[in-house]
Design a protein around this motif. Sequence first.
Motif, PDB file in Angstrom:
ATOM      1  N   ALA A 125     -13.531  38.269  -1.304  1.00 35.22           N
ATOM      2  CA  ALA A 125     -14.580  37.313  -1.172  1.00 35.22           C
ATOM      3  C   ALA A 125     -14.573  37.580  -0.035  1.00 35.22           C
ATOM      4  CB  ALA A 125     -13.805  35.655  -1.560  1.00 35.22           C
ATOM      5  N   SER A 126     -13.136  37.979   0.693  1.00 34.95           N
ATOM      6  CA  SER A 126     -13.294  37.852   2.397  1.00 34.95           C
ATOM      7  C   SER A 126     -12.050  39.318   2.601  1.00 34.95           C
ATOM      8  CB  SER A 126     -13.288  36.489   3.207  1.00 34.95           C
ATOM      9  OG  SER A 126     -12.045  36.175   2.691  1.00 34.95           O
ATOM     10  N   ALA A 127     -12.493  39.594   3.753  1.00 40.00           N
ATOM     11  CA  ALA A 127     -11.708  40.063   4.289  1.00 40.00           C
ATOM     12  C   ALA A 127     -11.109  40.594   6.255  1.00 40.00           C
ATOM     13  CB  ALA A 127     -11.676  41.362   3.628  1.00 40.00           C
ATOM     14  N   HIS A 128     -10.199  39.380   6.577  1.00 42.02           N
ATOM     15  CA  HIS A 128     -10.145  39.186   7.952  1.00 42.02           C
ATOM     16  C   HIS A 128      -9.302  40.073   8.278  1.00 42.02           C
ATOM     17  CE1 HIS A 128     -11.851  35.091   7.093  1.00 42.02           C
ATOM     18  NE2 HIS A 128     -12.782  36.022   6.801  1.00 42.02           N
ATOM     19  N   GLU A 144      -6.771  34.489  -4.871  1.00 43.69           N
ATOM     20  CA  GLU A 144      -5.691  35.586  -4.997  1.00 43.69           C
ATOM     21  C   GLU A 144      -5.582  36.233  -3.347  1.00 43.69           C
ATOM     22  OE1 GLU A 144      -4.050  39.620  -6.036  1.00 43.69           O
ATOM     23  OE2 GLU A 144      -4.951  38.617  -7.682  1.00 43.69           O
ATOM     24  N   ARG A 145      -4.263  35.951  -2.615  1.00 43.73           N
ATOM     25  CA  ARG A 145      -4.747  36.173  -1.569  1.00 43.73           C
ATOM     26  C   ARG A 145      -4.077  37.450  -1.045  1.00 43.73           C
ATOM     27  NH1 ARG A 145      -1.432  32.459   1.849  1.00 43.73           N
ATOM     28  NH2 ARG A 145      -0.528  31.571  -0.008  1.00 43.73           N
ATOM     29  N   ILE A 407     -19.569  40.081   1.544  1.00 40.25           N
ATOM     30  CA  ILE A 407     -18.206  39.761   1.800  1.00 40.25           C
ATOM     31  C   ILE A 407     -17.994  39.741   3.282  1.00 40.25           C
ATOM     32  CG2 ILE A 407     -15.752  41.375   2.037  1.00 40.25           C
ATOM     33  CD1 ILE A 407     -17.054  42.903   0.029  1.00 40.25           C
ATOM     34  N   ASP A 408     -17.657  38.574   3.107  1.00 45.44           N
ATOM     35  CA  ASP A 408     -16.688  37.852   4.512  1.00 45.44           C
ATOM     36  C   ASP A 408     -16.388  38.818   4.813  1.00 45.44           C
ATOM     37  OD1 ASP A 408     -16.590  36.518   6.750  1.00 45.44           O
ATOM     38  OD2 ASP A 408     -14.805  34.420   6.622  1.00 45.44           O
ATOM     39  N   ILE A 409     -16.311  39.847   5.647  1.00 46.03           N
ATOM     40  CA  ILE A 409     -15.894  40.978   6.342  1.00 46.03           C
ATOM     41  C   ILE A 409     -15.828  40.833   8.412  1.00 46.03           C
ATOM     42  CG2 ILE A 409     -14.699  43.375   7.153  1.00 46.03           C
ATOM     43  CD1 ILE A 409     -15.912  44.122   4.258  1.00 46.03           C
ATOM     44  N   ARG A 410     -14.526  39.994   9.115  1.00 49.16           N
ATOM     45  CA  ARG A 410     -14.221  40.164   9.865  1.00 49.16           C
ATOM     46  C   ARG A 410     -13.152  41.652  10.787  1.00 49.16           C
ATOM     47  NH1 ARG A 410     -16.786  35.285  10.895  1.00 49.16           N
ATOM     48  NH2 ARG A 410     -17.689  34.536   9.152  1.00 49.16           N
ATOM     49  N   GLY A 411     -13.581  41.671  11.565  1.00 50.63           N
ATOM     50  CA  GLY A 411     -12.800  42.517  12.664  1.00 50.63           C
ATOM     51  C   GLY A 411     -12.558  42.090  14.155  1.00 50.63           C
ATOM     52  N   ARG A 412     -12.026  42.776  14.730  1.00 52.40           N
ATOM     53  CA  ARG A 412     -11.165  41.972  15.991  1.00 52.40           C
ATOM     54  C   ARG A 412     -11.848  41.142  16.746  1.00 52.40           C
ATOM     55  NH1 ARG A 412      -6.963  45.737  17.246  1.00 52.40           N
ATOM     56  NH2 ARG A 412      -7.550  47.262  17.285  1.00 52.40           N
ATOM     57  N   ASP A 413     -11.301  40.135  17.566  1.00 51.33           N
ATOM     58  CA  ASP A 413     -12.201  38.900  17.897  1.00 51.33           C
ATOM     59  C   ASP A 413     -12.784  37.770  16.742  1.00 51.33           C
ATOM     60  OD1 ASP A 413     -11.108  39.635  20.427  1.00 51.33           O
ATOM     61  OD2 ASP A 413     -11.881  40.603  20.319  1.00 51.33           O
TER      62      ASP A 413
END
Length: 551
Positions: A125-128, A144-145, A407-413
Amino acid sequence: MNAPVHPSHLSDPNSPDGVTRLDAVVIGAGVAGLYQLHRLREMGLAVRAYDAASGVGGTWYWNRYPGARFDSQAEVYQYWISEELYKAWKPSERFPAQAETEQWLNFVADRLDLKKDIQFNTRIASAHFNEDTERWAITTEQGERIDAQYLVACCGMLSAPLTERFPGQASFKGRIVHTGLWPKEGIDLKGKRVAVVGTGATGIQVIQTIASEVGAMKVFTRTPQYVVPMKNPKYSQADWDHWSRQYEYLKQRVQGTFAGFHYDFESGPWIEKTPEERIAVLEKFWDDGSLSMWLATFPEMFFDEGVSHEVSEFVRAKMRVRLNNDPDLCMKLIPSDYGFGTHRVPLENKYLEVYLQDNVEAIDCRAAPIECVVPEGIRTADGKVHEVDVIILAVGFDAGSGALMRIDIRGRDGQSLKAQWTEEIRTAMGLQVHGFPNLFTTGAPLAPSAALCNMTTCLQQQVDWITGCIAYARAHGKHVVEATKEFQDEWVAHHDETAAPTLVVKTDSWYMGSNVEGKPRRLLSYIGGVGNYRSRCDDLAANGYPGFAMH
């Protein structure tokens, strides 16, 4: 064949706080994901692959619609892991169908003992990216984390189906199914009134396959396609022995050709040939019944309007004959406003002849576009309601970028990949995106693997490069790898400069993102050739990965 050592003895991924800790997470268990899992396990990393499906296969798991088969010859749609593995599976024919391809991928996964490190029925679902730990915090839809140093996205180029395509779909009293989400149990179409929306490569396979069993079929066609008849002979053991003896040659050959096949543009310059010699080349590759008609005749068709016209007219003439020169069918089914090869070229088996059947009707959506779906069927702009029992959506995918953007992918900042790519699609060779450290991608935009390649060739090449990059970083005590902005900018500029002179960028197609409303217009696939791309990647690796900052 010995399976690699299972890395579980190196680290226990399950911790008391309920977080699964891994060295690497692979998203997807298709052609790329299986190979990436294998390569990272070989390195001794604690790695797990996650897939939303209940089994391996990726594209070949989901696309089980009638007639689904690949159009790369079986002898090169292959893993080049070992000669033993290559020889151990004999394809039944030159272009095997979906079920056999799914079986083959299961065979490979079992041979390499991969399934114990794949978590099925699990969608990421997400990856930060956590800037404090410099690791990825990943969550599944089940909650699951997972904490991982590296995130490798092997999500597939065509794995984000455009399901909600028309207003009113929920009101339909019958059944609507997208070809990319075809149910395992199949659908009984015998005697039914069926609508097929779309005549790309997938729609063509469906149409030619179900025409003999449906009661009536209405094909809603908007963009006609140039088609090449597929020649699909059965393969005997002797045939496969023949190809097996060429394992080393084929393994090397596909790495350097334009599109990752064992054929290439080797017919000589168009300008140096007489009209008769040009026709002879076209006839030779037409008779081969493969994508060589597209990718081994004359590359000038991609650049020169005059050559494009002549090659296109050659194909049109072949198609007219098969349609009995019926003016209405020729108008609806033969392209006239773009050139051969600037769209994906489908291979087919008696597809055009289907329209000569009494129970099949072609609906011209350029003259009367689909307005909406109503309870009884499909209403077009001319006010007509086409009553059907089943609607098959062969309307394609949000290609290249769609799977990652879901997918909620968030990188730097906290920057969002979806937000970034909604504005403009940029990558560093389709391998990384600046601002997203330790995120590696296969089949992503601006690499040949996004579309213009025999997929097993390009996906394995990318996996090998990613594996080598991670190994280099670890050997040098580096924990983070990130493409620099300068390198990414240089690659995007080179990508665009390479694409600009071609007729492909002047044509609306999914190659350009034109099939998704609001998608930024840029050629999704690098068109500089598989061999050239590989050479650039190899140079980067040989010189310590300049353009990829490590610390």
